[in-house]
Design an enzyme around this catalytic site. Structure first.
Site, PDB file in Angstrom:
ATOM      1  N   ASP A 178       0.859  -1.179   0.000  1.00  0.00           N
ATOM      2  CA  ASP A 178       0.000   0.000   0.000  1.00  0.00           C
ATOM      3  C   ASP A 178       0.899   1.234   0.000  1.00  0.00           C
ATOM      4  O   ASP A 178       1.986   1.228   0.594  1.00  0.00           O
ATOM      5  CB  ASP A 178      -0.907   0.032   1.238  1.00  0.00           C
ATOM      6  CG  ASP A 178      -1.898   1.180   1.173  1.00  0.00           C
ATOM      7  OD1 ASP A 178      -2.918   1.035   0.481  1.00  0.00           O
ATOM      8  OD2 ASP A 178      -1.629   2.234   1.801  1.00  0.00           O
ATOM      9  N   HIS A 207      -5.343   4.923   6.580  1.00  0.00           N
ATOM     10  CA  HIS A 207      -4.632   5.733   5.584  1.00  0.00           C
ATOM     11  C   HIS A 207      -3.147   5.876   5.894  1.00  0.00           C
ATOM     12  O   HIS A 207      -2.510   6.854   5.500  1.00  0.00           O
ATOM     13  CB  HIS A 207      -5.283   7.115   5.425  1.00  0.00           C
ATOM     14  CG  HIS A 207      -6.655   7.059   4.858  1.00  0.00           C
ATOM     15  ND1 HIS A 207      -6.912   6.696   3.556  1.00  0.00           N
ATOM     16  CD2 HIS A 207      -7.871   7.290   5.436  1.00  0.00           C
ATOM     17  CE1 HIS A 207      -8.214   6.718   3.334  1.00  0.00           C
ATOM     18  NE2 HIS A 207      -8.820   7.068   4.471  1.00  0.00           N
ATOM     19  N   ASP A 234      -2.691  -0.198   6.384  1.00  0.00           N
ATOM     20  CA  ASP A 234      -3.597  -0.562   5.292  1.00  0.00           C
ATOM     21  C   ASP A 234      -3.151  -1.854   4.618  1.00  0.00           C
ATOM     22  O   ASP A 234      -3.979  -2.661   4.191  1.00  0.00           O
ATOM     23  CB  ASP A 234      -3.674   0.574   4.268  1.00  0.00           C
ATOM     24  CG  ASP A 234      -4.475   1.760   4.784  1.00  0.00           C
ATOM     25  OD1 ASP A 234      -4.892   1.723   5.963  1.00  0.00           O
ATOM     26  OD2 ASP A 234      -4.679   2.720   4.016  1.00  0.00           O
TER      27      ASP A 234
END
Length: 593
Positions: free
Chosen positions: A34, A176, A181
């Site tokens: 991510d 976030h 994530d």
């Protein structure tokens, strides 16, 4: 920048019982990645501010990777509020020029996974290109795309990472930040795999090709593939009455048949066929070529309703040079033992007619269907008056002159097509000079049809004239595949066992091979499609001729050497015409000026 290895207990045990089909998911190492960025487009100048990744295999976490990245630009305020990453936090962090190589080393040899993979992988590829780095050939799994195929509105309101993390009870809440994530995406990946495991998805290939268009009823029939071997061969789908619905071939019977129930088979006709299927029979074959030949023969025998090609090998057309005092060219449906010369076979009447026209435009051989005696005396037809026929009907040509013309026609069919090429080319150039391009295209297509037919005739005649041909090819595992071909028909196939005497094995294979009798015409002992399959194998790399009884040859000046330009034209037409408009193009003739 940190990279750690862990030995946490496996969370996902549902995949432990997978059998060995393709690459079992529990044996695949995934790197779930991510990114956090300053915007939505790397091409528009957005930068990476954080990379987080988790390496996992079989439910066990193997390691983690996390680093902030200095974007060397201001992080927009709304991005800082969303991610919590500020300019101060990244000021002393490594730039992407250092962070990206470290990540690529961490992920080397794994399958990348991301939620909305085009975004994350797109950023990584962009900066790899900026740095002049070759992008590794990662396979990629997109959990967002997969979820949209599996998760319904009853399961979750949408397929956002936060919604899916809640659905699957992820141990980490997405916030976030890249590593958090990525950890949540690991749990989502495992949750999706558990659901798909219940639908028969057990390999990476099946995961990548999974489609919701394969119905639950179809998936319930995946057990039909279980008894089949992992070997090359032919498979036959049958209905509850034992009737053959569909025939196919594969290098791996079990994997291929299973894909009809669990993977990306979305053709509507195949879905209909699977709904009717109650049994799958398999014929294991020694080699891939044997499987392809058996498939052709079985399709021709059973004519399954869901096979589109090869169902009617008997529906062929030929152009025959008739055996009579004044020979002519005639379209016929079969070859007989009458000593005549034949051009073909053609799979369609249209291509036969185009070839026939090309011959008539090159040679003034008679076109009437009357039976003429040697001393026939009739009024010449319009073609004779126009000089496009030698008019044997009115006695104006000698037998010797007409026979010489017929010999030239036969020579063009079997040896050198130069006269047909010259005649068609002259017409095309004349029409092109007059800007009558559509008409020139008609002559081009006639010439191409003739050359393909002549090439086919010459190649098949050469092979079908050999009483026996023995050839071998070394396969990837080091063993030799051997084929016995008699009069253009595959008579036997086998693989030399490891450590066996090759000569003894070949002699035994020849002794057990099918007895094949020759017959009339260019493809006497097999369908044209079977003989062409054999020819393609014989002409492939690495083939060794063990023995040839007879002469296997094609004319040096034959039609095959002229095909390249016509094949290129045909391919360019296919490339230019949209797929949904790709039909035989009807030329529009421009009136002469």
């Amino acid at each position: 920048m940190s990279s750690t290895a862990t030995n946490s207990a496996p969370r996902w045990e549902a995949q432990r019982g997978f059998d060995q089909l393709g690459r079992p998911l529990h044996d695949v190492t995934f790197t779930v990645v991510d990114l956090e960025t300053t915007g939505g487009s790397a091409a528009a100048g957005s930068m990476i501010t954080e990379i987080g990744a988790v390496k996992v295999r079989g439910g066990e976490i193997l390691g983690e990777f996390q680093t902030l990245v200095n974007p060397h630009s201001e992080i927009p305020a709304f991005i800082a509020v969303l991610t919590g990453i500020t300019n101060t936090m990244v000021a002393s962090s490594p730039p992407i020029e250092s962070a990206l190589p470290a990540f690529l080393e961490f992920a080397q040899g794994t399958v990348l996974v991301a939620h909305n993979a085009p975004f994350d992988v797109g950023f990584l590829k962009h900066f790899a290109a900026e740095q002049g780095r070759d992008w590794p050939r990662f396979e990629v799994v997109d959990t967002a795309k997969l979820a949209r195929r599996v998760i319904t509105r009853d399961d979750a309101p949408n397929c956002k990472l936060s919604s899916l993390a809640t659905l699957f009870g992820a141990s980490t809440t997405p916030n976030h930040r890249a590593l958090a994530d990525a950890r949540a995406t690991v749990d989502v990946l495992h949750g999706l795999m558990e659901r798909l495991g219940g639908l028969g998805v057990q390999t990476l290939e099946e995961l990548q090709g999974f489609s919701a268009r394969v119905s639950t009823a179809q998936r319930r029939k995946r057990h039909l593939a279980e008894p089949l071997p992992h070997a090359p061969g032919v498979y036959l789908f049958r209905d509850d009455q034992g009737r053959v619905l569909y025939i196919g071939t594969s290098r791996d019977l079990r994997t291929r048949v299973r894909s009809y129930f669990t993977a990306s088979e979305t053709r509507s006709r195949m879905g209909e066929m699977i709904n009717l299927a109650e049994r799958v029979d398999a014929i294991e074959c020694a080699t891939t070529l044997e499987a392809q030949v058996r498939e052709l023969r079985l399709i021709g025998e059973h004519k399954p309703r869901y096979n589109r090609r090869s169902r009617f090998p008997e529906k062929m057309h030929f152009i025959k040079v008739t055996r009579e005092p004044w020979p002519r060219l005639s379209m016929v449906r079969r070859v007989t033992d009458d000593g005549a010369d034949y051009l073909g076979p053609f799979s369609s009447r249209g291509s036969a007619e185009r070839s026939l026209t090309a011959l008539h435009e090159a040679f003034p051989i008679r076109q009437c269907s009357d039976r003429l005696s040697r001393t026939s005396r009739q009024t010449p037809c319009a073609l004779g008056e126009m000089g496009r026929c030698l008019s044997p009907c009115d006695g104006s040509v000698s037998e010797e002159t007409y026979s010489a013309l017929v010999d030239r026609v036969i020579d063009a069919v079997h040896r050198r097509p130069d006269e047909v090429i010259a005649a068609s080319t002259t017409r095309m150039l004349r029409l092109a000079e007059d800007e009558r391009f559509e008409e020139a295209g008609v002559h081009r297509d006639r010439l191409a049809a003739f050359l393909r037919a002549a090439s086919r005739t010459q190649r098949l005649t050469g092979l079908s004239g050999c009483p026996e041909l023995v050839a071998a090819q070394r396969e990837k595992d080091g063993r030799w595949a051997v084929h016995i071909v008699r009069y253009g028909r595959l008579a036997a196939a086998g693989r030399i066992p490891a450590g066996a005497d090759a000569r003894i094995y070949v002699d035994q294979l020849r002794a057990s091979a099918e007895t094949v009798l020759t017959g009339p015409g260019p493809v006497p002992a097999a369908s044209a499609e079977e003989s062409e399959l054999i020819l393609r194998w014989l002409e492939s790399d690495g083939i060794r001729l063990v023995d040839v009884d007879g002469t296997w040859a094609s004319p040096i000046g034959g039609a095959t050497r002229h095909l390249a330009v016509h094949d290129a034209v045909e391919q360019s037409r296919r490339d230019l015409v949209p797929f949904d408009e790709r039909r035989s193009l009807t030329p529009v003739h421009r009136p002469a000026r």
